[in-house]
Motif scaffolding. Structure first.
Motif, PDB file in Angstrom:
ATOM      1  N   ARG A 204       0.817  -1.201   0.000  1.00  0.00           N
ATOM      2  CA  ARG A 204       0.000   0.000   0.000  1.00  0.00           C
ATOM      3  C   ARG A 204       0.852   1.252   0.000  1.00  0.00           C
ATOM      4  O   ARG A 204       1.978   1.258   0.483  1.00  0.00           O
ATOM      5  CB  ARG A 204      -0.928   0.009   1.207  1.00  0.00           C
ATOM      6  CG  ARG A 204      -0.236   0.252   2.541  1.00  0.00           C
ATOM      7  CD  ARG A 204      -1.186   0.134   3.697  1.00  0.00           C
ATOM      8  NE  ARG A 204      -1.505  -1.270   3.952  1.00  0.00           N
ATOM      9  CZ  ARG A 204      -2.357  -1.679   4.872  1.00  0.00           C
ATOM     10  NH1 ARG A 204      -2.986  -0.810   5.638  1.00  0.00           N
ATOM     11  NH2 ARG A 204      -2.596  -2.962   5.061  1.00  0.00           N
ATOM     12  N   SER A 205       0.266   2.285  -0.546  1.00  0.00           N
ATOM     13  CA  SER A 205       0.859   3.613  -0.486  1.00  0.00           C
ATOM     14  C   SER A 205       0.385   4.299   0.790  1.00  0.00           C
ATOM     15  O   SER A 205      -0.560   3.853   1.447  1.00  0.00           O
ATOM     16  CB  SER A 205       0.426   4.418  -1.714  1.00  0.00           C
ATOM     17  OG  SER A 205       0.730   5.787  -1.556  1.00  0.00           O
ATOM     18  N   SER A 206       1.041   5.396   1.122  1.00  0.00           N
ATOM     19  CA  SER A 206       0.583   6.179   2.269  1.00  0.00           C
ATOM     20  C   SER A 206      -0.621   7.035   1.927  1.00  0.00           C
ATOM     21  O   SER A 206      -1.206   7.680   2.775  1.00  0.00           O
ATOM     22  CB  SER A 206       1.718   7.077   2.775  1.00  0.00           C
ATOM     23  OG  SER A 206       2.136   7.960   1.751  1.00  0.00           O
ATOM     24  N   GLN A 207      -1.012   7.031   0.638  1.00  0.00           N
ATOM     25  CA  GLN A 207      -2.160   7.804   0.181  1.00  0.00           C
ATOM     26  C   GLN A 207      -3.238   6.868  -0.349  1.00  0.00           C
ATOM     27  O   GLN A 207      -2.947   5.866  -1.000  1.00  0.00           O
ATOM     28  CB  GLN A 207      -1.758   8.785  -0.931  1.00  0.00           C
ATOM     29  CG  GLN A 207      -0.792   9.880  -0.475  1.00  0.00           C
ATOM     30  CD  GLN A 207      -0.381  10.739  -1.655  1.00  0.00           C
ATOM     31  OE1 GLN A 207       0.033  10.244  -2.692  1.00  0.00           O
ATOM     32  NE2 GLN A 207      -0.495  12.052  -1.482  1.00  0.00           N
ATOM     33  N   PRO A 210      -4.741   9.169  -5.527  1.00  0.00           N
ATOM     34  CA  PRO A 210      -3.562   9.757  -6.190  1.00  0.00           C
ATOM     35  C   PRO A 210      -3.698  11.271  -6.249  1.00  0.00           C
ATOM     36  O   PRO A 210      -4.793  11.835  -6.208  1.00  0.00           O
ATOM     37  CB  PRO A 210      -3.608   9.138  -7.586  1.00  0.00           C
ATOM     38  CG  PRO A 210      -5.049   8.785  -7.819  1.00  0.00           C
ATOM     39  CD  PRO A 210      -5.577   8.382  -6.462  1.00  0.00           C
TER      40      PRO A 210
END
Length: 211
Positions: A204-207, A210
């Protein structure tokens, strides 16, 4: 599932016996949205295919109806499915429930092509459209939870729920929350709507969204 070079296909399944009812109106809205996106879609009323429930396969044959045709020739080849059902006693209609129950005949190990069925059942995009007389948000929660668990069980992505209120036929069009527009959006975005299901091992991304 289809290869990435083939157009995506959507199946819309209506679990109400009414051809002109509120669940059917939601289904038609999903179909309209799919058409806007250029998605190939087909609409099926479960009543046309299902006339009985899951049987004890060791002692009695399955009902002599068209369920096998629906499941094998329409549902499995589809890349996405939207289930449209009225709320009966705070659950999905018997026709809709029978669709899920009867699938066991094909993914159980006793079915010769069960392994292939497992593969073709997985990875779909799943949506739900629910019609109820009651307006309170929790009325559809039981059905949403069941579809969510089916999606997780089959390694699919449950991307959206639409809940509209109406009792008399077509009355859902007067719901000020505009569920028909939401259903249209669901059909248009069935393959593009973001989906996240974070588990411990999910990259996972921290966001979430996008930039």
């Amino acid at each position: 599932m289809n290869s990435t070079h083939q157009p995506k296909r959507l199946i819309v399944l209506v679990g109400s016996p009414r051809r002109d009812g509120n669940s059917a109106a939601l289904a038609q809205a999903v179909m309209a949205g799919a058409a806007e996106a250029g998605t190939g879609a087909s609409l099926h009323f479960l009543d046309d295919y299902i006339s009985g429930f899951l049987t004890d396969e060791r002692h009695s044959p399955p009902p002599a109806d068209r369920y096998g045709e629906l499941f094998l020739e329409h549902f499995l080849p589809a890349d996405a499915a939207v289930f449209c059902t009225p709320i009966y006693w705070y659950g999905m209609s018997a026709q809709t429930k029978a669709f899920f129950d009867r699938a066991f005949s094909y993914y159980a190990d006793a079915y010769p092509d069960a392994k292939q069925v497992h593969q073709r059942m997985s990875g779909k995009r799943i949506g739900l459209a629910v019609a109820s007389e009651e307006t309170y948000p929790g009325a559809a929660m039981g059905i949403a939870h069941q579809i969510q668990e089916f999606s997780r069980y089959s390694h699919s992505e449950f991307v959206g729920v639409v809940h509209g209120a109406g009792n008399s036929r077509g009355e859902i069009d007067r719901d000020p929350r505009n569920p028909l527009l939401a259903a249209r959006d669901l059909g248009r975005e069935i393959f593009t709507r973001p989906y996240s299901d974070y588990r411990m091992d999910t990259p996972r991304s921290s966001q979430v969204w996008p930039n």
